[in-house]
Design a protein around this motif. Structure first.
Motif: not given
Ligand code: ZN
Length: 284
Positions: A5-9, A13-16, A21-22, A55-61
């Motif tokens: 899961r990525h994004g602010p606390a 949002k869900p991801g994989l 490795g992206m 969709p790709l999510v930017r690194k460092g999120r």
């Protein structure tokens, strides 16, 4: 699959993580990595997705805990023979169980707060089991069918609150940020043998814990079967299976976390976590 899961606390949002490795976003497919997504049927559906279309999510999120809606966090104490020895406690005849409050759960790289008045906050790298199917009086043989996957848990522990204040361990285990989880929920099919995994933890770059899940006293199937005789495990519950030697409490003299310290920990195939230790502050 490596689900996350990525994004602010609180607004993750869900991801994989795809085969290259992206980090990719799963928002268009599922609302969240929630308990209902962890059933064998739903996971099989997710595994069929062509990840190159996501969709790709930017690194460092920021990464949050890799699943939401954790109903309970059940822990096994003294489950490595060497660790039991360093604490000076006898090797248990049956699994020692305790709970950690789910409000302690935080992202894998979020800061860890020292509770007010803490002098003895300690680290514990652990293999976490994520439950994907209801387990009630489940046999050892069927226990692994109830496992959705695995994750890293840092079972942060305030030893004075845990041991010197009477009553149960739960007091020293449940402060906010005392359960960093993730970075990923790695589905069971990716972990060939959960008892051949190296696990390690460093404080300020110095290796403190260097263990292997092969020295676990009560193995994954045993632990799930045993717990399921005492309570029903549901999808989204997490079982943390105990820590190998090298905790601060076991050192001579003992060593504990201080503000500004950094913990880095990892388990084979499950990724790494990194946490900065900070003073207590409201609303972290
Ligand atoms: Zn522990």
């Amino acid at each position: 699959m490596k689900l996350l899961r990525h994004g602010p606390a609180g607004r993750e949002k869900p991801g994989l993580i795809d085969g290259d490795g992206m980090l990719r976003d799963l928002s268009g497919i599922v609302e969240d990595i929630a308990p209902e997504v962890l059933t064998p049927r739903k996971l099989a559906g997710l595994a069929r997705i062509r990840t190159s279309r996501l969709p790709l999510v930017r690194k460092g999120r920021r990464l949050g805990p890799p699943l939401s809606g954790v109903g309970k966090l059940v822990c096994v104490g003294l489950n490595y023979a060497d660790h039991a020895k360093e604490t000076g406690l006898p090797i248990p005849k049956e699994p020692v169980l305790f709970m950690k409050a789910t409000t302690a759960i935080t992202g894998p790289n979020d800061p860890v707060m020292l509770p007010k008045g803490s002098q003895k906050t300690d680290w514990e790298v652990e293999l976490g089991i994520v439950i994907g199917a209801t387990a009630r009086y489940v046999s050892k043989r069927a226990a692994l069918d109830c496992v959705a996957g695995y994750c890293i848990v840092n079972d942060i522990s305030e030893r004075e609150f845990q041991i010197e204040r009477g009553g149960q361990w739960v007091k020293g285990k449940s402060a906010d940020t005392f359960a960093p989880i993730g970075p990923w929920l790695v589905t069971r099919d990716e972990i060939e043998n959960p008892h051949r995994l190296k696990l390690w933890l460093e404080v300020n770059g110095q290796r403190m814990q260097d263990g292997n899940t092969k020295t676990m006293i009560f193995k994954v199937a045993h632990v799930i079967s045993y717990i399921s005789r005492h309570m029903t495990l549901l999808p989204g519950d997490i079982v943390s299976t105990g820590t190998p030697p090298g905790v601060g409490m076991g050192m001579k003299p003992p060593r504990y976390l201080k503000r500004g310290y950094t913990m880095r920990l990892g388990i084979d195939g499950l990724g790494e976590q990194c946490q900065k230790v900070v003073a207590y502050r409201k609303g972290l």
